[in-house]
Design a protein around this motif. Structure first.
Motif, PDB file in Angstrom:
ATOM      1  N   GLY A  42       2.507 104.603 112.190  1.00 34.04           N
ATOM      2  CA  GLY A  42       1.895 105.218 111.021  1.00 34.04           C
ATOM      3  C   GLY A  42       1.757 106.722 111.090  1.00 34.04           C
ATOM      4  N   GLU A  43       2.202 107.342 112.173  1.00 38.02           N
ATOM      5  CA  GLU A  43       2.142 108.798 112.309  1.00 38.02           C
ATOM      6  C   GLU A  43       2.933 109.447 111.173  1.00 38.02           C
ATOM      7  OE1 GLU A  43       0.846 112.267 114.159  1.00 38.02           O
ATOM      8  OE2 GLU A  43       0.435 110.248 114.871  1.00 38.02           O
ATOM      9  N   ILE A  44       2.366 110.525 110.592  1.00 39.56           N
ATOM     10  CA  ILE A  44       2.999 111.228 109.480  1.00 39.56           C
ATOM     11  C   ILE A  44       3.321 112.647 109.918  1.00 39.56           C
ATOM     12  CG2 ILE A  44       2.636 112.132 107.156  1.00 39.56           C
ATOM     13  CD1 ILE A  44       0.865 109.681 106.649  1.00 39.56           C
ATOM     14  N   GLY A  45       4.465 113.157 109.489  1.00 38.24           N
ATOM     15  CA  GLY A  45       4.854 114.515 109.806  1.00 38.24           C
ATOM     16  C   GLY A  45       5.956 115.004 108.884  1.00 38.24           C
ATOM     17  N   ILE A  46       6.325 116.243 109.066  1.00 41.26           N
ATOM     18  CA  ILE A  46       7.383 116.854 108.265  1.00 41.26           C
ATOM     19  C   ILE A  46       8.700 116.708 109.011  1.00 41.26           C
ATOM     20  CG2 ILE A  46       8.210 118.967 107.174  1.00 41.26           C
ATOM     21  CD1 ILE A  46       5.650 117.810 105.961  1.00 41.26           C
ATOM     22  N   VAL A  47       9.724 116.282 108.286  1.00 41.76           N
ATOM     23  CA  VAL A  47      11.052 116.110 108.862  1.00 41.76           C
ATOM     24  C   VAL A  47      12.066 116.896 108.058  1.00 41.76           C
ATOM     25  CG1 VAL A  47      10.558 113.814 109.796  1.00 41.76           C
ATOM     26  CG2 VAL A  47      11.524 114.023 107.500  1.00 41.76           C
ATOM     27  N   GLU A  48      13.194 117.131 108.680  1.00 44.66           N
ATOM     28  CA  GLU A  48      14.335 117.733 108.020  1.00 44.66           C
ATOM     29  C   GLU A  48      15.305 116.604 107.707  1.00 44.66           C
ATOM     30  OE1 GLU A  48      16.208 121.713 109.206  1.00 44.66           O
ATOM     31  OE2 GLU A  48      17.355 120.172 110.253  1.00 44.66           O
ATOM     32  N   ARG A  49      15.646 116.468 106.455  1.00 47.85           N
ATOM     33  CA  ARG A  49      16.594 115.431 106.030  1.00 47.85           C
ATOM     34  C   ARG A  49      17.966 116.080 105.945  1.00 47.85           C
ATOM     35  NH1 ARG A  49      15.778 111.820 100.637  1.00 47.85           N
ATOM     36  NH2 ARG A  49      17.062 110.083 101.327  1.00 47.85           N
ATOM     37  N   GLN A  50      18.834 115.698 106.874  1.00 44.50           N
ATOM     38  CA  GLN A  50      20.151 116.295 106.947  1.00 44.50           C
ATOM     39  C   GLN A  50      21.094 115.626 105.952  1.00 44.50           C
ATOM     40  OE1 GLN A  50      20.874 115.927 111.162  1.00 44.50           O
ATOM     41  NE2 GLN A  50      19.676 117.750 111.594  1.00 44.50           N
ATOM     42  N   SER A  51      22.205 116.271 105.667  1.00 41.82           N
ATOM     43  CA  SER A  51      23.146 115.777 104.652  1.00 41.82           C
ATOM     44  C   SER A  51      23.697 114.392 104.972  1.00 41.82           C
ATOM     45  CB  SER A  51      24.293 116.767 104.458  1.00 41.82           C
ATOM     46  OG  SER A  51      24.999 116.929 105.661  1.00 41.82           O
ATOM     47  N   ASN A  52      23.702 114.001 106.243  1.00 40.74           N
ATOM     48  CA  ASN A  52      24.203 112.673 106.613  1.00 40.74           C
ATOM     49  C   ASN A  52      23.102 111.609 106.588  1.00 40.74           C
ATOM     50  OD1 ASN A  52      22.694 113.194 108.905  1.00 40.74           O
ATOM     51  ND2 ASN A  52      24.411 113.085 110.324  1.00 40.74           N
ATOM     52  N   GLY A  53      21.876 111.988 106.138  1.00 42.04           N
ATOM     53  CA  GLY A  53      20.776 111.042 106.036  1.00 42.04           C
ATOM     54  C   GLY A  53      19.867 110.994 107.246  1.00 42.04           C
ATOM     55  N   THR A  54      20.222 111.678 108.317  1.00 47.31           N
ATOM     56  CA  THR A  54      19.414 111.704 109.533  1.00 47.31           C
ATOM     57  C   THR A  54      18.102 112.439 109.272  1.00 47.31           C
ATOM     58  OG1 THR A  54      21.399 111.746 110.889  1.00 47.31           O
ATOM     59  CG2 THR A  54      19.370 112.458 111.948  1.00 47.31           C
ATOM     60  N   LEU A  55      17.006 111.882 109.790  1.00 46.71           N
ATOM     61  CA  LEU A  55      15.694 112.518 109.692  1.00 46.71           C
ATOM     62  C   LEU A  55      15.329 113.086 111.053  1.00 46.71           C
ATOM     63  CD1 LEU A  55      13.796 109.796 107.651  1.00 46.71           C
ATOM     64  CD2 LEU A  55      14.965 111.833 106.801  1.00 46.71           C
ATOM     65  N   LYS A  56      15.071 114.395 111.100  1.00 50.41           N
ATOM     66  CA  LYS A  56      14.762 115.066 112.357  1.00 50.41           C
ATOM     67  C   LYS A  56      13.415 115.781 112.212  1.00 50.41           C
ATOM     68  CE  LYS A  56      16.607 118.453 115.542  1.00 50.41           C
ATOM     69  NZ  LYS A  56      17.699 119.354 115.842  1.00 50.41           N
ATOM     70  N   PRO A  57      12.424 115.449 113.066  1.00 51.30           N
ATOM     71  CA  PRO A  57      11.121 116.112 112.988  1.00 51.30           C
ATOM     72  C   PRO A  57      11.258 117.627 113.168  1.00 51.30           C
ATOM     73  CG  PRO A  57      11.014 114.195 114.413  1.00 51.30           C
ATOM     74  CD  PRO A  57      12.458 114.417 114.100  1.00 51.30           C
ATOM     75  N   LEU A  58      10.461 118.383 112.421  1.00 56.86           N
ATOM     76  CA  LEU A  58      10.483 119.833 112.529  1.00 56.86           C
ATOM     77  C   LEU A  58       9.557 120.304 113.635  1.00 56.86           C
ATOM     78  CD1 LEU A  58      10.465 121.054 108.834  1.00 56.86           C
ATOM     79  CD2 LEU A  58      12.366 121.002 110.427  1.00 56.86           C
ATOM     80  N   GLY A  59      10.033 121.197 114.464  1.00 57.02           N
ATOM     81  CA  GLY A  59       9.220 121.824 115.492  1.00 57.02           C
ATOM     82  C   GLY A  59       8.872 120.973 116.694  1.00 57.02           C
ATOM     83  N   GLN A  60       9.449 119.794 116.792  1.00 54.93           N
ATOM     84  CA  GLN A  60       9.183 118.916 117.929  1.00 54.93           C
ATOM     85  C   GLN A  60      10.347 117.944 118.089  1.00 54.93           C
ATOM     86  OE1 GLN A  60       5.453 117.564 116.534  1.00 54.93           O
ATOM     87  NE2 GLN A  60       6.282 116.013 115.196  1.00 54.93           N
ATOM     88  N   PRO A  61      10.543 117.427 119.293  1.00 54.69           N
ATOM     89  CA  PRO A  61      11.690 116.522 119.498  1.00 54.69           C
ATOM     90  C   PRO A  61      11.521 115.157 118.823  1.00 54.69           C
ATOM     91  CG  PRO A  61      10.455 116.823 121.542  1.00 54.69           C
ATOM     92  CD  PRO A  61       9.860 117.756 120.527  1.00 54.69           C
ATOM     93  N   THR A  62      10.271 114.674 118.716  1.00 58.44           N
ATOM     94  CA  THR A  62      10.014 113.383 118.076  1.00 58.44           C
ATOM     95  C   THR A  62       8.758 113.497 117.214  1.00 58.44           C
ATOM     96  OG1 THR A  62       8.667 112.581 119.907  1.00 58.44           O
ATOM     97  CG2 THR A  62      11.025 112.061 119.980  1.00 58.44           C
ATOM     98  N   LEU A  63       8.623 112.618 116.244  1.00 54.37           N
ATOM     99  CA  LEU A  63       7.444 112.626 115.385  1.00 54.37           C
ATOM    100  C   LEU A  63       6.253 111.969 116.079  1.00 54.37           C
ATOM    101  CD1 LEU A  63       6.448 113.320 112.503  1.00 54.37           C
ATOM    102  CD2 LEU A  63       7.046 110.995 111.871  1.00 54.37           C
ATOM    103  N   CYS A  64       6.546 110.958 116.919  1.00 56.93           N
ATOM    104  CA  CYS A  64       5.483 110.209 117.598  1.00 56.93           C
ATOM    105  C   CYS A  64       5.999 109.731 118.956  1.00 56.93           C
ATOM    106  CB  CYS A  64       5.045 109.021 116.741  1.00 56.93           C
ATOM    107  SG  CYS A  64       6.375 107.844 116.424  1.00 56.93           S
TER     108      CYS A  64
END
Length: 60
Positions: free
Chosen positions: A18-40
């Motif tokens: 349930g952890e919430i954070g900001i991610v970068e949604r790349q053109s290929n659909g990949t979600l990558k957390p911003l400013g950290q290697p993982t969201l949780c």
């Protein structure tokens, strides 16, 4: 004009913990957390975009 390779930011939630954070949604659909290697700390946490409204950049 937006480029198809443009990255977008969005709020996402880990479906496991349930952890919430900001991610970068790349053109290929990949979600990558911003400013950290993982969201949780979940080993196999699946991230889901919370809500999208492509027609609006306004905050409520």
């Amino acid at each position: 004009m937006a480029d198809n390779d443009e990255k977008q930011r969005a709020a996402a939630r880990c479906e496991q913990c349930g952890e919430i954070g900001i991610v970068e949604r790349q053109s290929n659909g990949t979600l990558k957390p911003l400013g950290q290697p993982t969201l949780c700390d979940c080993p196999d946490g699946t991230l889901r975009i919370l809500e999208t409204d492509p027609g609006s950049d306004d905050l409520p």
